[in-house]
Structures are given as C-alpha cells and as structure tokens.
Write a protein that holds these residues in place. Structure first.
Motif, PDB file in Angstrom:
ATOM      1  N   ALA A 275       0.829  -1.202   0.000  1.00 24.54           N
ATOM      2  CA  ALA A 275       0.000   0.000   0.000  1.00 24.54           C
ATOM      3  C   ALA A 275       0.869   1.259   0.000  1.00 24.54           C
ATOM      4  N   PHE A 276       2.093   1.134   0.482  1.00 22.81           N
ATOM      5  CA  PHE A 276       3.020   2.260   0.527  1.00 22.81           C
ATOM      6  C   PHE A 276       4.042   2.223  -0.609  1.00 22.81           C
ATOM      7  N   ASP A 277       4.475   1.033  -1.012  1.00 20.35           N
ATOM      8  CA  ASP A 277       5.675   0.970  -1.852  1.00 20.35           C
ATOM      9  C   ASP A 277       5.481   0.384  -3.241  1.00 20.35           C
ATOM     10  N   ARG A 278       4.296  -0.121  -3.579  1.00 19.02           N
ATOM     11  CA  ARG A 278       4.177  -0.802  -4.874  1.00 19.02           C
ATOM     12  C   ARG A 278       4.321   0.164  -6.055  1.00 19.02           C
ATOM     13  N   LEU A 279       3.728   1.345  -5.965  1.00 15.86           N
ATOM     14  CA  LEU A 279       3.862   2.335  -7.030  1.00 15.86           C
ATOM     15  C   LEU A 279       5.254   2.957  -6.957  1.00 15.86           C
ATOM     16  N   ASP A 280       5.953   2.992  -8.080  1.00 18.61           N
ATOM     17  CA  ASP A 280       7.332   3.483  -8.031  1.00 18.61           C
ATOM     18  C   ASP A 280       7.440   4.998  -8.012  1.00 18.61           C
ATOM     19  N   HIS A 281       6.298   5.710  -8.112  1.00 23.80           N
ATOM     20  CA  HIS A 281       6.345   7.171  -8.146  1.00 23.80           C
ATOM     21  C   HIS A 281       5.635   7.818  -6.956  1.00 23.80           C
ATOM     22  N   HIS A 282       5.098   7.024  -6.049  1.00 25.35           N
ATOM     23  CA  HIS A 282       4.364   7.612  -4.929  1.00 25.35           C
ATOM     24  C   HIS A 282       4.451   6.702  -3.706  1.00 25.35           C
ATOM     25  N   GLY A 283       4.362   7.294  -2.528  1.00 22.37           N
ATOM     26  CA  GLY A 283       4.340   6.509  -1.296  1.00 22.37           C
ATOM     27  C   GLY A 283       5.677   6.494  -0.595  1.00 22.37           C
ATOM     28  N   VAL A 284       5.976   5.359   0.002  1.00 22.66           N
ATOM     29  CA  VAL A 284       7.205   5.172   0.780  1.00 22.66           C
ATOM     30  C   VAL A 284       7.864   3.893   0.287  1.00 22.66           C
ATOM     31  N   SER A 285       9.133   3.948  -0.042  1.00 19.37           N
ATOM     32  CA  SER A 285       9.826   2.786  -0.588  1.00 19.37           C
ATOM     33  C   SER A 285       9.990   1.701   0.465  1.00 19.37           C
ATOM     34  N   MET A 286      10.117   0.450  -0.001  1.00 21.57           N
ATOM     35  CA  MET A 286      10.402  -0.648   0.913  1.00 21.57           C
ATOM     36  C   MET A 286      11.754  -0.447   1.576  1.00 21.57           C
ATOM     37  N   ARG A 287      12.673   0.203   0.882  1.00 24.24           N
ATOM     38  CA  ARG A 287      13.972   0.501   1.495  1.00 24.24           C
ATOM     39  C   ARG A 287      13.792   1.325   2.769  1.00 24.24           C
ATOM     40  N   CYS A 288      12.905   2.316   2.724  1.00 25.14           N
ATOM     41  CA  CYS A 288      12.669   3.134   3.916  1.00 25.14           C
ATOM     42  C   CYS A 288      11.916   2.356   4.990  1.00 25.14           C
ATOM     43  N   LEU A 289      10.919   1.564   4.582  1.00 26.44           N
ATOM     44  CA  LEU A 289      10.216   0.738   5.564  1.00 26.44           C
ATOM     45  C   LEU A 289      11.193  -0.203   6.269  1.00 26.44           C
ATOM     46  N   ALA A 290      12.161  -0.718   5.529  1.00 25.64           N
ATOM     47  CA  ALA A 290      13.178  -1.582   6.136  1.00 25.64           C
ATOM     48  C   ALA A 290      14.024  -0.802   7.131  1.00 25.64           C
ATOM     49  N   GLN A 291      14.329   0.439   6.807  1.00 25.43           N
ATOM     50  CA  GLN A 291      15.118   1.254   7.729  1.00 25.43           C
ATOM     51  C   GLN A 291      14.362   1.505   9.031  1.00 25.43           C
ATOM     52  N   PHE A 292      13.082   1.856   8.907  1.00 29.30           N
ATOM     53  CA  PHE A 292      12.283   2.068  10.121  1.00 29.30           C
ATOM     54  C   PHE A 292      12.247   0.793  10.965  1.00 29.30           C
ATOM     55  N   SER A 293      12.156  -0.343  10.297  1.00 27.82           N
ATOM     56  CA  SER A 293      12.061  -1.625  11.004  1.00 27.82           C
ATOM     57  C   SER A 293      13.341  -1.919  11.776  1.00 27.82           C
ATOM     58  N   ARG A 294      14.476  -1.640  11.166  1.00 31.47           N
ATOM     59  CA  ARG A 294      15.748  -1.891  11.846  1.00 31.47           C
ATOM     60  C   ARG A 294      15.903  -0.986  13.061  1.00 31.47           C
ATOM     61  N   LEU A 295      15.558   0.279  12.901  1.00 31.66           N
ATOM     62  CA  LEU A 295      15.645   1.190  14.035  1.00 31.66           C
ATOM     63  C   LEU A 295      14.761   0.711  15.185  1.00 31.66           C
ATOM     64  N   ALA A 296      13.544   0.289  14.854  1.00 30.92           N
ATOM     65  CA  ALA A 296      12.605  -0.161  15.893  1.00 30.92           C
ATOM     66  C   ALA A 296      13.060  -1.440  16.561  1.00 30.92           C
ATOM     67  N   GLY A 297      13.854  -2.261  15.848  1.00 31.83           N
ATOM     68  CA  GLY A 297      14.461  -3.399  16.519  1.00 31.83           C
ATOM     69  C   GLY A 297      14.010  -4.775  16.105  1.00 31.83           C
ATOM     70  N   VAL A 298      13.539  -4.965  14.852  1.00 31.71           N
ATOM     71  CA  VAL A 298      13.203  -6.314  14.421  1.00 31.71           C
ATOM     72  C   VAL A 298      14.483  -7.085  14.114  1.00 31.71           C
ATOM     73  N   ASP A 299      14.399  -8.395  14.200  1.00 32.06           N
ATOM     74  CA  ASP A 299      15.570  -9.243  13.935  1.00 32.06           C
ATOM     75  C   ASP A 299      15.538  -9.858  12.540  1.00 32.06           C
ATOM     76  N   HIS A 300      14.336 -10.169  12.042  1.00 29.92           N
ATOM     77  CA  HIS A 300      14.169 -10.661  10.662  1.00 29.92           C
ATOM     78  C   HIS A 300      13.141  -9.783   9.980  1.00 29.92           C
ATOM     79  N   LEU A 301      13.288  -9.615   8.672  1.00 25.75           N
ATOM     80  CA  LEU A 301      12.315  -8.834   7.915  1.00 25.75           C
ATOM     81  C   LEU A 301      12.177  -9.415   6.519  1.00 25.75           C
ATOM     82  N   HIS A 302      10.950  -9.597   6.060  1.00 26.64           N
ATOM     83  CA  HIS A 302      10.695 -10.034   4.695  1.00 26.64           C
ATOM     84  C   HIS A 302      11.099  -8.920   3.732  1.00 26.64           C
TER      85      HIS A 302
END
Length: 415
Positions: A275-302
């Motif tokens: 819902a955030f990253d599928r469109l390549d011209h709008h939203g939030v990239s999966m790269r950024c979602l991954a960054q937020f996830s690492r900061l928050a402290g997950v150990d594995h991420l799809h």
C-alpha cells in the motif's frame, strides 16, 4: 521574523552532521515548478504553512531545507535534529511521510531513501540478535535458515497445524511460522496452538538433534501482544512474529522493549507494505520501511525474492545490503526471502542474496507430491547443495525428495 516558502529552499545548502536527509522523487502539481513544489514539501514536513507568517520567535532552527534538485524530480530535504523526538518513529514519520503525501502541490511524491544521523539513529535500540539468530537460537551456521508456513495458511485445526510443523521440522526445516492472518481464531486458538506446537517442536528436536523453533504470530492490540509474547516465553519459544505495518510502529516499539526482557527475537512480517511501496512514483519505498524496522528493533524482515517468487519485483539486494550495513554499530537484520519459493529456484535466489538470509517456503514444501516431510527434505537438500557448491541435479541423485520436487516444479517461478 517572516516565514515564506522561499525560506525552505536553498540549492547550495550543505547538511549538518546531525541532519536527517531524505531523498524524495516528486512530480510537481499543476502550475508548480520543481523548486516551488520542493519548497512546499520542506515547509509542510517541518514548521511552515500555506500563509506567510510573522512571528517573534526565531524558528529557523526547526525548518527543513530542500536542496539538490535534479531534472528527474529527485529532491533532497535536510531536517534539523531538534525537529524530532528521539526514539519516536511515529513522530518522525509524521514529519517525513505525513501530510506531504497528500499535498496538491505535488501530483505524486515518493520517499525513496533516508540518511540517518548518529544522534537520531542511536536513540533507537535496533535489533537484539539480527543475523546471529542463525547460531544463537538455531543450528544454521554457515547456511541460510529455513522456515515454513503450514498450508492452507488459515483453516487448519490446532492438531493438524502442530503435526505439519513436526513433519517440517523433522524434514530439515529450522522454523515453523504462522501466517500473517493467523492469530487467535476459533478454529486454531492461540494458546492451544502454542502449547501443542512446542510439544511437537520438542519431539522434533529430540529426534533430529537440531535446535528448532516457532515464529508465533502475536499480532493484536498492543497490550495483548505483550501478553502473548510472555506466553510464548513461558512455553519455551525463542521468537515472536509481528505484522509490523498493520500493528503499527508504536506497538512494535512496545513489543521490542518487552522482548528484550524475555530474550525473544522479533520476526517482522510486512503485510500491507505494498500500500506504501508498490507504485514506483508515490508513497514510501520498501527501502525506507526496512530502515524504520531496523531502528525499531526487528531481527528478521521479509524483503522479497529478487523477483523469483510470486510477488512483484523490488530492490531486494539493495535493501538486504542496507539491513546488513554498519549503522553506528547497530545490530543488523536478517533478511527473509518468501513468497512462491520452491527447491528448484533456491540456488538462483541464493546466488543473489548470499547465505545470510532466511529462506521461507510454504507451497514449495507442503505441495510436494510425497507430503510435507519430503518437501522439507527437498528444500534442505537444495540449500545444502548450494552451500556446498553442488548443483541441484547432482544433489538430487542422492536425495529422492529433491528429484521429485525438481520434476514437479522445475526451475520456474510461480505467479
């Protein structure tokens, strides 16, 4: 002092060492050029508004600055450190991925990447274990970890769910995993599923001599997630799973705080990410979602399957590299490849990702003609063959289950 849009644009700006720098790609709205749109993005995401202001206080130290504008619509915006509340992902994201996604000043806008300054990044805990789960909690040193979701992913009664887990574990899989929409339904209640699955886990460990575990989906209201994490710990589990996007960043941060006390690793499912990253011209990239996830402290991420599975292609390798990169000494995140994988494409996947990854297969195990245990044996044999530098066909000569899997699925990706 007066505050106008022009105060948020300086193409010669050099970011301070503690600025959070965000890269956006935007298409200006009707009647706007890139400069005007970029200034409005910086304004709206920090301390500006649509009307010119005259204020007595000097608020410039909280103003974001747009700079480095490119012909393709790429814009970098630097945010000063005092703008943010440390260790609060919701507050940070309300700035850099909030109202700006709906502004009329842009036809589209995408948050592409972030450069995290040390003070802000290190205010977060990061992961407890990261890639070290392969050796600290499992016996997967030197090879990818293996996980599976029972199929069908919802609908199995508890006894069947636990039995499928046992077959997968004894076939060579390290981890049983709940699916993203299996939580506490009447057909498979949470507490009964946890209790019976860990009983079968213990039996599988005794028979195989390998450590096995279970990625238990605790996704729920925040207080209930904490209670469920404690229940998993009470029953000998080493992992919990959270649907991090649907549960929310605040809830994830609460779970991370409690799981540190319980010594539990967090497996992050990214359901709703598209819902955030599928469109390549709008939203939030999966790269950024991954960054937020690492900061928050997950150990594995799809993070995807390099286009080999059933899901849309994305920058899996680039995301994985960032999750493993140095971030002021913060623990890394173990990437998870999942969605339409089977033994015949594992070698190609691992050529791209390398061994520090978790390979998760559902239908590619349980759809094996000879059943779940044979499917697990086939996946384990495929991964072991890649680790040993041997072709799948050569390994299949000694592993009938792998031969059957290759005959059934070949080397094609599903859709």
């Amino acid at each position: 002092m007066g505050i106008e849009y022009d105060d948020f644009l300086d193409e010669s700006y050099t970011p301070a060492s503690d600025d959070l720098v965000c890269e956006f790609r935007l298409e200006p709205g009707e009647g706007m050029d890139l400069e005007a749109a970029a200034a409005r993005v910086a304004s709206e995401s920090s301390n500006g508004t649509w009307a010119a202001l005259d204020v007595d206080a000097d608020v410039s130290r909280l103003s974001a600055m747009a700079y480095d504008l490119q012909e393709d619509g790429t814009v970098r915006v630097a945010y000063p450190d005092p703008l943010f509340e440390p260790r609060s992902l919701p507050q940070i994201l309300s700035c850099i991925a909030g109202n700006i996604l709906g502004m009329k000043a842009v036809d589209s806008i995408r948050l592409v990447d972030c450069e995290w300054p040390e003070p802000l990044a290190t205010s977060f805990p990061g992961p407890q274990f990261g890639s070290d789960v392969l050796t600290e909690k499992l016996d997967a040193g030197g090879r990818p970890g293996l996980a599976t979701v029972p199929k069908p992913k919802v609908g199995l009664p508890t006894e069947e769910h636990a039995r499928v887990g046992y077959e997968a574990w004894t076939g060579g899989v390290d981890l049983l995993k709940d699916d993203e929409n299996l939580t506490d339904q009447n057909f498979n209640p949470f507490e009964r599923r946890v209790t019976q699955s860990f009983e079968m886990r213990d039996r599988a460990e005794s028979e195989t001599g390998e450590r096995k575990d279970y990625l238990v989906n605790i996704t729920a209201e925040t207080d209930e997630m904490v209670r469920r994490a404690e229940y998993v710990d009470d029953h000998g589990g080493g992992f919990v799973m959270v649907d991090i996007i649907t549960a929310g960043w605040s809830a994830l941060q609460t779970v991370r705080r409690r799981t540190e006390d319980l010594d539990l690793a967090i497996h992050a499912h990214r359901a709703m990410h598209a819902a955030f990253d599928r469109l390549d011209h709008h939203g939030v990239s999966m790269r950024c979602l991954a960054q937020f996830s690492r900061l928050a402290g997950v150990d594995h991420l799809h993070t995807g399957t390099v286009g080999l599975g059933k899901l849309a292609n994305e920058d899996t390798v680039g995301i994985n590299d960032w999750l493993k990169s140095d971030l002021y000494g913060m623990t890394d995140v173990l990437p998870v490849a999942s969605g339409g994988l089977h033994p015949g494409i594992v070698d190609t996947l691992l050529d791209h990702t390398g061994p520090e990854v978790m390979v998760q297969a559902g239908g590619g195990i349980h759809g094996h003609p000879d059943g779940t245990k044979a499917g697990a044996q086939a996946l384990r044999a495929a991964v072991d063959a890649w680790t040993d530098g041997e072709s799948l066909d050569a390994r299949a000569e000694d592993v009938p289950a792998l031969r059957t899997a290759l005959d059934k699925w070949g080397t094609e990706s599903p859709r």
